[in-house]
Design a protein around this motif. Structure first.
Motif, short mmCIF file in Angstrom:
data_model
loop_
_atom_site.label_atom_id
_atom_site.label_comp_id
_atom_site.label_asym_id
_atom_site.label_seq_id
_atom_site.Cartn_x
_atom_site.Cartn_y
_atom_site.Cartn_z
N LYS A 139 0.84 -1.21 0.00
CA LYS A 139 0.00 0.00 0.00
C LYS A 139 0.87 1.26 0.00
O LYS A 139 0.54 2.25 -0.66
N ASP A 140 1.98 1.23 0.73
CA ASP A 140 2.88 2.38 0.75
C ASP A 140 3.49 2.62 -0.63
O ASP A 140 3.59 3.75 -1.10
N LEU A 141 3.92 1.53 -1.29
CA LEU A 141 4.48 1.66 -2.64
C LEU A 141 3.43 2.18 -3.62
O LEU A 141 3.73 3.01 -4.49
N LEU A 142 2.20 1.68 -3.47
CA LEU A 142 1.12 2.15 -4.34
C LEU A 142 0.85 3.63 -4.09
O LEU A 142 0.67 4.40 -5.05
N ALA A 143 0.84 4.05 -2.83
CA ALA A 143 0.59 5.45 -2.50
C ALA A 143 1.66 6.36 -3.10
O ALA A 143 1.37 7.42 -3.65
N GLN A 144 2.93 5.93 -3.02
CA GLN A 144 4.01 6.73 -3.61
C GLN A 144 3.85 6.83 -5.12
O GLN A 144 4.13 7.87 -5.72
N SER A 158 0.01 9.82 -3.29
CA SER A 158 -1.14 9.78 -2.40
C SER A 158 -0.71 9.29 -1.02
O SER A 158 0.47 9.27 -0.69
N THR A 159 -1.69 8.90 -0.21
CA THR A 159 -1.43 8.31 1.10
C THR A 159 -1.95 6.88 1.11
O THR A 159 -2.75 6.49 0.25
N ARG A 160 -1.52 6.12 2.10
CA ARG A 160 -1.89 4.70 2.14
C ARG A 160 -3.40 4.50 2.22
O ARG A 160 -3.95 3.59 1.64
N SER A 161 -4.09 5.39 2.95
CA SER A 161 -5.52 5.20 3.17
C SER A 161 -6.40 5.84 2.10
O SER A 161 -7.62 5.66 2.12
N LEU A 167 -6.32 -1.34 -2.50
CA LEU A 167 -5.35 -2.23 -3.14
C LEU A 167 -5.88 -3.63 -3.38
O LEU A 167 -5.83 -4.16 -4.49
N THR A 168 -6.43 -4.27 -2.35
CA THR A 168 -6.83 -5.68 -2.47
C THR A 168 -8.05 -5.87 -3.37
O THR A 168 -8.33 -6.98 -3.80
#
Length: 539
Positions: A316-321, A325-328, A404-405
């Motif tokens: 989620k952190d990689l996706l946010a970067q 964005s942010t993780r949530s 993500l999921t």
């Protein structure tokens, strides 16, 4: 970030008042023109009748009074002399006593009062050379201080770049050191970050900046755009483009102030522009996060659903970067279709389009596909952004917010809507679609289905067609029940049986098959445009 007081941290310059504070208390101020805080560039003695062609702005001019001897001392000549100094933006006039005058002539004092030029009487005991030497020493000391401040400011800007919200922190550092308000705008014309000046002045309305933004985002090469507005902190507004390595416009930085900036302050602005360009280039063109995310998902696809919370949170952190964005924050799946030319133009590299979508949707996760493109974004894709995309000849499927999921399922839902966009040429939002067969099929496809399946009935005269369609709709709605449909239609069950037989013969179908019934029921939902509305609203 820790912040210094606005005054102590602010990049400054030598002012007239700072200079006077360093001089012996021998000068007598005869008239205060309010220029104490004004930038003082140099101290210059001159006995020319008109020294202004040789004076830079912000000069402290010294004279022993030679220009005022003879006819030069007439009220008209003195008034013209002082007026020229004011027009040349001289900071102050110092009048030396002796050898020509024992006191400042009253006519000179009157002219300085009339034109509001600061006037000092310089006693014979204070040579002009000593005043110039004192200013040189002060300027040297101030230059050293400014260099120290520049070094600290650059360190502060670099720390801002490494923060979680680099654009916001960088603008905060900029306005702390330079007396400006600042607005960073993306390539889509939307504000990405703001900074308010220490004096509290805020940016003008974005609508007023639109002409400048249009010039900045449509031009090419290094340049600045200038404007001004009649409100505090906006007398001078300067726009700097933020460009890619290939001179594509990635956004703009707009600054507002009431006064021109000093060279040191402009140095800080140029550093901030350079760092912002690096940030927007990195955001749209390159990052380590997408490659790490792709590697993790390719090697361990099952980890999206079976991985531990630590692993999933890492993804989620990689996706946010990758999405800035942010993780949530929620994610949306986009699918883009080129309605007027589904194939890529011959010889046109899709890389240009890919970078375009990255900039517009503020994401690094874009895929070029056989139908157009797919992307993941944190943006809501409002009507303004959608209009920008459609002006380029594209239509979008805009997925609903997900995480993500749930991305694979969200992608499948977007894919199921893409055919409707291709057929209708209209963009769709997944959260506005009715998730039923008729909702997904769309009116155009549904009308084609009705026209094909029901053609033999639709071709009849209305007085024959409409009763048959009403019987078919009622019978299918009652799941083939003779008694239920007879009661619904107000007919005898034998009459219903007979008319259903006529319909079956006309259509050449076995109405006892579930698939046939299902297809006919769906087709009946779209007969309104084919029958003038009567059959479509049947019993």
């Amino acid at each position: 970030m820790s912040a210094e007081p606005a005054t102590s941290g602010r990049l400054s310059f030598v002012t007239l008042q700072q200079f006077l504070d360093q001089l012996p208390p021998l000068l007598t101020m005869l008239h205060d023109g309010g220029s104490g805080g004004r930038l003082l560039r140099w101290v210059e003695p001159s006995e020319l009748e008109d020294p202004t062609p040789y004076l830079p702005e912000g000069e402290f001019l010294l004279t022993a009074g030679l220009p005022f001897l003879g006819d030069g001392g007439s009220p008209a000549s003195v008034d013209a002399y002082v007026r020229r100094l004011v027009e040349a933006k001289v900071a102050a006039l110092g009048f030396g006593i002796r050898p020509y005058f024992d006191a400042v002539p009253e006519v000179v004092l009157d002219a300085c009062r009339r034109h509001n030029l600061t006037l000092f009487e310089v006693p014979e005991s204070l040579p002009f050379a000593a005043i110039g030497l004192q200013f040189s020493q002060l300027l040297e000391t101030d230059n050293a201080r400014v260099f120290r401040q520049l070094a600290e400011t650059n360190r502060q800007l670099m720390r801002a770049v490494l923060s979680p919200k680099p654009e916001h922190e960088l603008l905060a550092a900029l306005v702390q050191r330079v007396p400006v308000w600042a607005v960073m705008v993306g390539a889509d014309g939307r504000v990405r970050a703001r900074g308010t000046s220490a004096g509290g002045s805020t940016a003008v309305e974005l609508s007023l900046l639109e002409p400048m933004l249009e010039r900045l985002l449509s031009g090419r090469g290094p340049r600045v755009e200038m404007d001004g507005f009649d409100q505090p902190g906006s007398a001078l507004v300067v726009g700097h483009p933020l460009r890619s390595t290939r001179d594509a416009n990635l956004g703009a930085l707009i600054l507002g102030s009431d006064d021109p900036l000093t060279p040191a302050q402009n140095n800080v602005v140029q550093s901030a522009v350079g760092l912002l360009e690096l940030l927007v280039r990195q955001r749209t063109s390159g990052s380590l996060a997408p490659s790490q995310l792709a590697t993790a998902v390719l090697l361990h696809p099952e980890s999206l659903t079976t991985g531990g919370s630590k692993h999933v949170n890492g993804l989620k952190d990689l996706l946010a970067q990758s999405l800035s964005s942010t993780r949530s924050a929620p994610i949306r799946v986009l699918q883009g279709v080129k309605v007027d030319a589904p194939e890529w133009p011959a010889g046109d590299s899709p890389v240009r389009e890919l970078l375009q979508w990255r900039r517009m949707f503020d994401t690094k996760l874009v895929e070029i596909t056989d139908y157009g493109f797919a992307a993941l974004t944190r943006l809501k894709v409002d009507d303004a952004l959608l209009a920008d995309v459609e002006r380029l000849g594209w239509r979008l499927v805009i997925g609903e917010p997900t995480e993500l999921t749930s991305l694979p399922a969200a992608y499948q839902r977007a894919t199921s809507l893409r055919s409707r966009v291709q057929r209708s040429g209209q963009s769709l939002r997944a959260d506005e679609v009715s998730w039923s067969v008729t909702g997904l099929l769309g009116r155009e496809a549904g009308t084609l289905l009705a026209e094909r399946l029901l053609h033999p009935v639709l071709a009849l005269e209305p007085d024959r067609r409409d009763p048959l369609l009403a019987v078919l709709r009622g019978w299918l709605g009652e799941n083939g029940s003779w008694d239920g449909s007879a009661k619904l239609l107000g007919l005898h069950r034998n009459s219903v049986r007979r008319q259903i037989g006529v319909i079956a013969d006309l259509l050449g179908m076995d109405l006892n098959q579930a698939q046939v019934r299902a297809e006919l029921w769906i087709a009946l939902q779209y007969t309104e445009g084919l029958t003038g509305g009567a059959a479509g609203n049947g019993a």
